[in-house]
Design an enzyme around this catalytic site. Structure first.
Site, mmCIF file in Angstrom:
data_model
loop_
_atom_site.group_PDB
_atom_site.id
_atom_site.type_symbol
_atom_site.label_atom_id
_atom_site.label_comp_id
_atom_site.label_asym_id
_atom_site.label_seq_id
_atom_site.Cartn_x
_atom_site.Cartn_y
_atom_site.Cartn_z
ATOM 1 N N SER A 597 40.956 62.143 29.658
ATOM 2 C CA SER A 597 40.131 61.396 30.613
ATOM 3 C C SER A 597 39.429 62.359 31.566
ATOM 4 C CB SER A 597 41.005 60.385 31.350
ATOM 5 O OG SER A 597 40.204 59.461 32.066
ATOM 6 N N ASP A 688 39.021 52.335 23.218
ATOM 7 C CA ASP A 688 39.000 52.770 24.611
ATOM 8 C C ASP A 688 37.848 52.079 25.341
ATOM 9 O OD1 ASP A 688 39.049 54.086 27.025
ATOM 10 O OD2 ASP A 688 38.897 56.100 26.185
ATOM 11 N N HIS A 720 42.712 53.899 25.731
ATOM 12 C CA HIS A 720 42.433 55.138 26.450
ATOM 13 C C HIS A 720 43.602 56.128 26.390
ATOM 14 C CE1 HIS A 720 40.276 57.650 29.225
ATOM 15 N NE2 HIS A 720 41.200 57.572 30.151
#
Length: 744
Positions: A597, A688, A720
């Site tokens: 991320s 995601d 995610h």
């Protein structure tokens, strides 16, 4: 040509020769041994009829790679207090697997156990009420009443009434009516059931709460009478609120209220990992058949709750928490306004070695010591997780876990005025600890901690040997070249967790993996992580950087990053790497970097801004282009806040201007992609919603276009976090092999 003999044709993975495949197989066996280590998720304690003792129940999880699910089990123990103030745990011979179980919630007395099983498709949700020997009641709740019960740790709220006759909980509201069509066109009258010769249309699209909530119906409030199985929706709560975290308020003069957190449902931005979504506490009368994380005090005199006001006001997805209480009216008259009393405020700039503020996502079900006003909770303190006590009358905060420990501690349950906790480090698997007060309850009370031998924390000899050869340290890294305009909290050293061999040879410099957390307002604590321990066991040192903007260091340091992403955080990581090199902790020619991320954002920024520094990189669902992400993510407001800083919240718009998009691009890793030389691995979850896969794919295609060694693995059913067991396994196996290939 067919294989006439019927023998399978031996296949070698693409890109691997025979020797590389043999090494890949060897790595997979080692990772399997790390993967098999069980995790203790939760615990409950119960008073025992045996004098001087109690019992405990532990919820344990373990990945099942073949089924691609987490295997859950319950392990029980009798706790015996000895005359010399020591304690012994007498464990059940075997754990009991909880197949298909979504939630387990003991009743207040411990005499009953609620087991909830959410079913897939159109099947009903099952409620089971157990006593100590058998299932006493079982109820199937059809989807016409409600859908699955929320057990997500956010909206989740399952609360027994004190008399143990009724349970309040949060579940998906029933499906809304859909238009029905047949060969004659639209049917004016139809039922919710499937009818022969007709089909259901889609109806109006309804927004959900984003990442991990795709397809989930709005959370609503229900109660069930466990005597007869009657379920009622709680009235008085409109569809303009999504509800969660329900608890029972004390009964006053036959008035019974439910207290819950409500989130406005007008525009549903992603809520997972985002405490900045506006919400409030509400109270509603419970149905008449009755004969924010929050917790009523043991005597029912006040309601204590955590507030994420700093996050809501600023726009940061996570920030420093504050603790508050409401004195519950003894006459049951709630009135329009109840006085909110501050207990623990936000800490802006902690003094060195002092309490940095609260960073706590939840309370225990029973967090109170016997005095009724001291609660026990886990929080983050720098790069460690610690256990605190908070006196909600005086507001005094005390550290219960040892002050001299760099290990991370997490409270599991209270056993009277004693504490059951886990303790671990990056190189030590979690162990159960039993804490007892040396003195009477007070802010300054001393605690002693005993080791608890448990069968759930065993691992293979190879893993123990590998971990035994490693050590860790938390190092402070001075900010390099900081401006005088920085607030004091943002000018203080940040931290990194360093894992290295115990017996380092002075003439040898080891390859180093830099590990970067996401968020960016998150933190890596000094607890055991299977994936990181696996990478360290391959001969790599680890540098786990908590750059400025991380949780656990006060609000000023956290708020210094928005508006400076891609520069301040990148500089901090480069400073940490140079610090490690100067200390002789790394071979400067063999440095790899991995992040997920925002950690992937930093990874791809670093290999572009410092193209000669890294031998290999791996990015898991990385943010590579704000300009692409802002129009596709479930948190477009996050892009504005992190790029523009404090003004990002006020200027957010669903229709970004050309000027917005230009700034987004300039702050993104994609703006440096032409300089990248580093072989880079991408691991992407196709489902995601937070950082949709197009971000990573665009960057990976650009690298390939420029002739950079690039590999992409796509996990079709992952979101995610990429946490499904098989995906998590393949991710870190491939990362380990990738880094070994380029950092030999």
């Amino acid at each position: 040509m067919d294989d006439v003999g019927g023998r399978p044709i031996k296949q070698i993975l693409e890109g691997l020769d025979a020797a590389s495949e043999e090494e890949f197989a060897s790595l997979s066996k080692l990772l399997q041994e790390f993967t098999d280590i069980p995790t203790i998720d939760k615990a409950w304690t119960f008073k025992s009829e045996t004098e001087g003792g109690s019992s405990a129940m532990f919820l344990i999880s373990q990945p099942d790679l073949l089924s691609n699910k987490m295997r859950k089990s319950i392990l029980s123990s009798h706790i015996l207090q000895k005359s010399n103030n020591s304690v012994s745990f007498h464990w059940a011979p075997f754990p009991i697997e909880m197949t298909g179980v979504s939630a387990v919630v003991p009743s207040p007395s411990g005499s009953k156990l609620l087991v909830i099983r959410n079913s897939e498709g159109d099947s009903p949700t099952h409620f089971e009420i157990w006593d100590q020997s058998q299932v006493k009641k079982e109820f199937a709740i059809p989807r016409s009443i409600h859908g699955s019960v929320y057990s997500d740790g956010w909206f989740e709220g399952i609360s027994w009434k004190l008399d143990e006759t009724v349970i309040a909980y949060v579940a998906e509201e029933p499906d809304s009516p859909k238009p029905t069509f047949s060969s004659f066109g639209y049917k004016k009258e139809s039922t919710a059931d499937k009818e022969f010769g007709s089909w259901k249309g889609q109806g109006d699209w309804e927004e959900d709460w984003g990442e991990t909530y795709a397809g989930k119906r709005q959370p609503a409030l229900f109660v069930i009478d466990i005597c007869c199985g009657e379920v009622r929706a709680v009235t008085g709560v409109g569809r303009d609120l999504s509800v969660g975290q329900v608890v029972w308020a004390p009964s006053v003069e036959d008035q019974q209220y439910l207290v819950f957190v409500g989130w406005p449902s007008t525009r549903k931005f992603g809520v997972k990992y985002c405490s900045n979504r506006p919400c409030a506490l509400y109270a509603v009368k419970a149905p008449s058949f009755i004969s924010e994380a929050s917790a009523t005090s043991q005597d029912g005199k006040f309601l204590v709750f955590l507030s994420a006001k700093s996050a809501v006001d600023s726009g940061a997805h996570l920030a420093t928490d504050s603790l508050h209480k409401i004195e519950w009216p003894s006459d049951g008259n709630l009135g329009p306004f109840l006085k909110i009393i501050d207990v623990v405020p936000v800490v802006m700039c902690p003094e060195d070695g002092c309490f940095p503020g609260l960073y706590c996502s939840k309370f225990l079900d029973k967090p109170w010591l016997s005095d009724g006003h001291t609660m026990v909770l886990s929080s983050v303190w720098g790069s460690t997780q610690i256990i605190l006590s908070v006196d909600v009358l005086s507001g005094q905060v005390s550290r219960i876990s040892p002050n001299n420990s760099d290990f991370s501690w997490d409270v599991l349950a209270l056993d009277g005025d004693n504490i059951i906790a886990t303790c671990s480090s990056p190189v030590d698997i979690p162990e159960i600890k039993y804490g007892s007060r040396v003195e009477k309850i007070s802010v300054d009370a001393k605690w002693s901690w005993q080791d608890v031998v448990t069968p759930s924390t065993k691992c293979s000899e190879r893993v123990l040997s590998s971990l035994g050869s490693l050590q860790f340290d938390i190092i402070k890294i001075p900010v390099r070249g900081h401006s005088e305009n920085l607030p004091k909290g943002a000018s203080k050293p940040f931290e990194a967790i360093c894992v290295s061999p115990k017996c380092k040879k002075p003439e040898l410099h080891y390859p180093l993996i830099v590990i970067l957390h996401g968020g960016p307002h998150d933190v890596s604590v000094s607890s055991f992580t299977k994936s990181s321990a696996f990478l360290a066991s391959l001969g790599f040192g680890l540098l786990i950087v908590n750059y400025r903007g991380s949780l656990g260091f006060g609000e000023e340091a956290l708020q210094s990053l928005p508006g400076k992403v891609g520069s301040q955080d990148v500089d901090d990581v480069l400073t940490a790497i140079d610090h490690a090199i100067d200390k002789g902790l790394a071979d400067p020619s063999k440095i790899a970097v991995v992040g997920i991320s925002h950690g992937g954002f930093l990874t791809t920024h670093l290999i572009g801004q410092a193209p000669d520094k890294f031998a290999a990189a791996a990015a898991r669902n990385p943010v590579c282009n704000f300009a692409l992400m802002v129009g596709t993510s479930d948190i477009p407001d996050w892009c504005f806040f992190e790029v523009y800083g404090s003004e990002g919240k006020s200027i957010f718009t669903e229709s970004s201007s050309a000027e917005n998009l230009a700034l987004f691009h300039s702050k993104s890793p994609i703006s440096h992609v032409s300089k990248v030389k580093t072989p880079t691995l991408f691991l992407l979850g196709a489902r995601d919603l937070r950082v949709p896969i197009y971000d990573g794919i665009q960057y990976a295609r650009a690298l390939k276009e420029n002739g950079v060694e690039t590999k992409v693995i796509m996990f079709p059913n992952d979101v995610h976090a990429i946490k499904r067991p098989q995906s998590d396994f393949e991710s870190f196996l491939t990362i380990g092999a990738w880094f070994k290939k380029y950092c030999r």
